[in-house]
Scaffold this motif. Structure first.
Motif, mmCIF file in Angstrom:
data_model
loop_
_atom_site.group_PDB
_atom_site.id
_atom_site.type_symbol
_atom_site.label_atom_id
_atom_site.label_comp_id
_atom_site.label_asym_id
_atom_site.label_seq_id
_atom_site.Cartn_x
_atom_site.Cartn_y
_atom_site.Cartn_z
ATOM 1 N N GLY A 109 0.798 -1.216 0.000
ATOM 2 C CA GLY A 109 0.000 0.000 0.000
ATOM 3 C C GLY A 109 0.831 1.267 0.000
ATOM 4 N N ASN A 110 2.114 1.147 0.384
ATOM 5 C CA ASN A 110 3.001 2.315 0.452
ATOM 6 C C ASN A 110 4.356 1.989 -0.168
ATOM 7 O OD1 ASN A 110 1.274 4.080 2.460
ATOM 8 N ND2 ASN A 110 1.398 2.032 3.396
ATOM 9 N N PRO A 111 4.396 1.593 -1.446
ATOM 10 C CA PRO A 111 5.655 1.143 -2.064
ATOM 11 C C PRO A 111 6.739 2.221 -2.094
ATOM 12 C CG PRO A 111 3.970 1.507 -3.728
ATOM 13 C CD PRO A 111 3.272 1.578 -2.407
ATOM 14 N N ASP A 112 6.333 3.485 -2.066
ATOM 15 C CA ASP A 112 7.320 4.565 -2.097
ATOM 16 C C ASP A 112 8.157 4.623 -0.819
ATOM 17 O OD1 ASP A 112 4.685 5.241 -1.098
ATOM 18 O OD2 ASP A 112 5.499 7.233 -0.677
ATOM 19 N N LEU A 113 7.750 3.885 0.208
ATOM 20 C CA LEU A 113 8.504 3.868 1.462
ATOM 21 C C LEU A 113 9.463 2.675 1.551
ATOM 22 C CD1 LEU A 113 5.645 4.762 3.980
ATOM 23 C CD2 LEU A 113 7.359 6.299 2.988
ATOM 24 N N ALA A 114 9.431 1.789 0.547
ATOM 25 C CA ALA A 114 10.208 0.551 0.631
ATOM 26 C C ALA A 114 11.709 0.804 0.704
ATOM 27 C CB ALA A 114 9.883 -0.349 -0.561
ATOM 28 N N ASP A 115 12.209 1.786 -0.046
ATOM 29 C CA ASP A 115 13.654 2.025 -0.088
ATOM 30 C C ASP A 115 14.243 2.254 1.306
ATOM 31 O OD1 ASP A 115 13.370 1.792 -2.772
ATOM 32 O OD2 ASP A 115 14.170 3.771 -3.289
ATOM 33 N N GLN A 116 13.512 2.902 2.160
ATOM 34 C CA GLN A 116 14.070 3.246 3.472
ATOM 35 C C GLN A 116 14.099 2.074 4.443
ATOM 36 O OE1 GLN A 116 11.030 5.556 6.127
ATOM 37 N NE2 GLN A 116 10.587 6.139 3.982
ATOM 38 N N TYR A 117 13.584 0.916 4.010
ATOM 39 C CA TYR A 117 13.579 -0.252 4.895
ATOM 40 C C TYR A 117 14.500 -1.381 4.405
ATOM 41 C CZ TYR A 117 9.805 1.788 7.577
ATOM 42 O OH TYR A 117 9.064 2.601 8.388
ATOM 43 N N LEU A 118 15.319 -1.107 3.419
ATOM 44 C CA LEU A 118 16.200 -2.145 2.891
ATOM 45 C C LEU A 118 17.308 -2.545 3.863
ATOM 46 C CD1 LEU A 118 16.533 -0.951 -0.814
ATOM 47 C CD2 LEU A 118 15.228 -2.914 0.047
ATOM 48 N N ASP A 119 17.591 -1.705 4.837
ATOM 49 C CA ASP A 119 18.620 -2.051 5.822
ATOM 50 C C ASP A 119 18.025 -2.236 7.219
ATOM 51 O OD1 ASP A 119 17.913 0.539 6.262
ATOM 52 O OD2 ASP A 119 19.953 1.350 6.306
ATOM 53 N N HIS A 120 16.745 -2.540 7.292
ATOM 54 C CA HIS A 120 16.083 -2.751 8.581
ATOM 55 C C HIS A 120 16.691 -3.970 9.273
ATOM 56 C CE1 HIS A 120 12.854 -3.598 11.479
ATOM 57 N NE2 HIS A 120 12.487 -2.331 11.311
ATOM 58 N N PRO A 121 16.820 -3.961 10.593
ATOM 59 C CA PRO A 121 17.431 -5.104 11.291
ATOM 60 C C PRO A 121 16.630 -6.399 11.218
ATOM 61 C CG PRO A 121 16.578 -3.484 12.859
ATOM 62 C CD PRO A 121 16.546 -2.834 11.515
ATOM 63 N N TYR A 122 15.325 -6.307 10.932
ATOM 64 C CA TYR A 122 14.496 -7.519 10.856
ATOM 65 C C TYR A 122 14.449 -7.993 9.404
ATOM 66 C CZ TYR A 122 10.404 -10.561 11.609
ATOM 67 O OH TYR A 122 9.539 -11.633 11.692
ATOM 68 N N PHE A 123 14.859 -9.247 9.175
ATOM 69 C CA PHE A 123 14.998 -9.745 7.803
ATOM 70 C C PHE A 123 13.676 -9.781 7.043
ATOM 71 C CE2 PHE A 123 13.627 -13.681 9.746
ATOM 72 C CZ PHE A 123 13.018 -14.389 8.731
ATOM 73 N N GLU A 124 12.550 -10.016 7.733
ATOM 74 C CA GLU A 124 11.266 -10.044 7.042
ATOM 75 C C GLU A 124 10.946 -8.669 6.450
ATOM 76 O OE1 GLU A 124 9.640 -12.507 6.203
ATOM 77 O OE2 GLU A 124 9.448 -14.049 7.735
ATOM 78 N N VAL A 125 11.334 -7.623 7.131
ATOM 79 C CA VAL A 125 11.117 -6.271 6.610
ATOM 80 C C VAL A 125 12.024 -6.029 5.411
ATOM 81 C CG1 VAL A 125 11.289 -3.802 7.121
ATOM 82 C CG2 VAL A 125 10.328 -5.368 8.816
ATOM 83 N N ARG A 126 13.292 -6.452 5.504
ATOM 84 C CA ARG A 126 14.202 -6.268 4.363
ATOM 85 C C ARG A 126 13.720 -7.049 3.144
ATOM 86 N NH1 ARG A 126 17.923 -7.710 8.243
ATOM 87 N NH2 ARG A 126 18.756 -9.465 7.033
ATOM 88 N N ALA A 127 13.264 -8.278 3.380
ATOM 89 C CA ALA A 127 12.769 -9.094 2.267
ATOM 90 C C ALA A 127 11.528 -8.468 1.652
ATOM 91 C CB ALA A 127 12.471 -10.512 2.752
ATOM 92 N N GLY A 128 10.624 -7.983 2.485
ATOM 93 C CA GLY A 128 9.430 -7.323 1.969
ATOM 94 C C GLY A 128 9.761 -6.056 1.222
ATOM 95 N N ALA A 129 10.696 -5.278 1.759
ATOM 96 C CA ALA A 129 11.095 -4.039 1.092
ATOM 97 C C ALA A 129 11.735 -4.331 -0.258
ATOM 98 C CB ALA A 129 12.045 -3.257 1.986
ATOM 99 N N ALA A 130 12.503 -5.424 -0.343
ATOM 100 C CA ALA A 130 13.167 -5.780 -1.604
ATOM 101 C C ALA A 130 12.154 -6.056 -2.715
ATOM 102 C CB ALA A 130 14.062 -6.986 -1.395
#
Length: 287
Positions: free
Chosen positions: A54-75
């Motif tokens: 729903g907010n794909p424009d925010l994905a870039d800022q989560y590529l280095d999140h400490p939780y891998f599920e967030v990084r995978a989703g952001a990717a």
């Protein structure tokens, strides 16, 4: 309360999620994220994905999140130019997602990744000679994925794979000129795949196969003129199918006539009725 069956809304450290502590309160106020359903802070990957979808424009800022599920989703939603560093991510799920999105020339080495899922992702993207390392992979799913994509001319290299499921995929795709060699495969399910594709004039190679499923497939596809051997098949269903198909071709009616001139083994304990009557009939005295 959550509106799905994924449990209470907890963050990746197991703590309760509080919207007032989030940086996206404005988004929440607009209804673009909902605790327990679509939330970037949730530990459940499905809820994280709903937020990013729903907010794909925010994905870039989560590529280095400490939780891998967030990084995978952001990717999945991030700008593709930001993804190359994720090929070195410590988590295979993240590497696999980056592999699925990056151009082929950037992911050739991923076919040798230590994780099976990453190698499957690479095999699903690569083409031609880049798939060659996959045909010797220890994981059969990697080999199957490669076989489903590689050029037909390379498939003879895989027709002796140790796994019958891999060989079945080879039989489905290999060039018809190379298919007869697979008639002698040790697995009947592979031979059945062969029987499904083999040219009609070559189906006689399988007419005496040891497996009834293979012979039944032959009986369905072979030319009516070639069905006569199957009239004596050990399986009733195959004999009936052969008779039904022959009966539809008037000029082959002779094939359905009772066989004559064939030797039969006589049962001495239960002789045929005609023989019995002959034995009981009075004999003329010899002259």
């Amino acid at each position: 309360m959550p509106d799905d069956d994924l449990g209470l809304p907890l963050d990746w450290k197991g703590r309760p999620i509080r919207c007032r502590e989030c940086n996206h309160r404005a988004i929440n106020a607009m209804g673009l994220c909902v605790k327990g359903k679509a939330c970037i802070r949730d530990r459940r990957a499905r809820r994280v994905d709903r937020f990013l979808k729903g907010n794909p424009d925010l994905a870039d800022q989560y590529l280095d999140h400490p939780y891998f599920e967030v990084r995978a989703g952001a990717a999945r939603y991030a700008n593709v130019f930001r993804l190359p560093p994720l090929l070195q991510d410590p988590e295979p799920e993240v590497r696999a997602m980056a592999t699925l999105r990056l151009p082929e020339d950037r992911i050739r080495d991923m076919i040798r990744d230590e994780d099976i899922d990453v190698r499957i992702a690479a095999a699903s993207r690569l083409k031609g000679a880049d798939l060659m390392p996959a045909i010797h992979d220890d994981a059969y799913m990697v080999r199957i994925t490669a076989v489903r994509r590689m050029p037909a001319e390379l498939l003879p290299l895989v027709c002796h794979d140790p796994d019958p499921e891999v060989r079945s995929w080879v039989a489905r795709r290999i060039d018809l000129r190379a298919l007869p060699d697979m008639c002698f495969d040790t697995d009947p399910l592979v031979r059945r795949e062969v029987a499904e594709r083999l040219p009609m004039d070559q189906l006689r190679l399988l007419v005496n196969d040891s497996d009834l499923r293979v012979r039944f497939t032959v009986a369905e596809r072979i030319a009516e003129e070639e069905l006569e051997p199957l009239l004596d098949d050990p399986e009733l269903a195959i004999r009936e199918l052969a008779r039904e198909r022959i009966a539809q071709v008037p000029h082959l009616a002779h094939m359905l006539q009772p066989r004559t001139g064939q030797l039969r083994l006589l049962d001495t304990e239960n002789p045929p009725a005609d023989s019995l009557s002959t034995d009981l009939a009075p004999k003329e005295p010899s002259r």
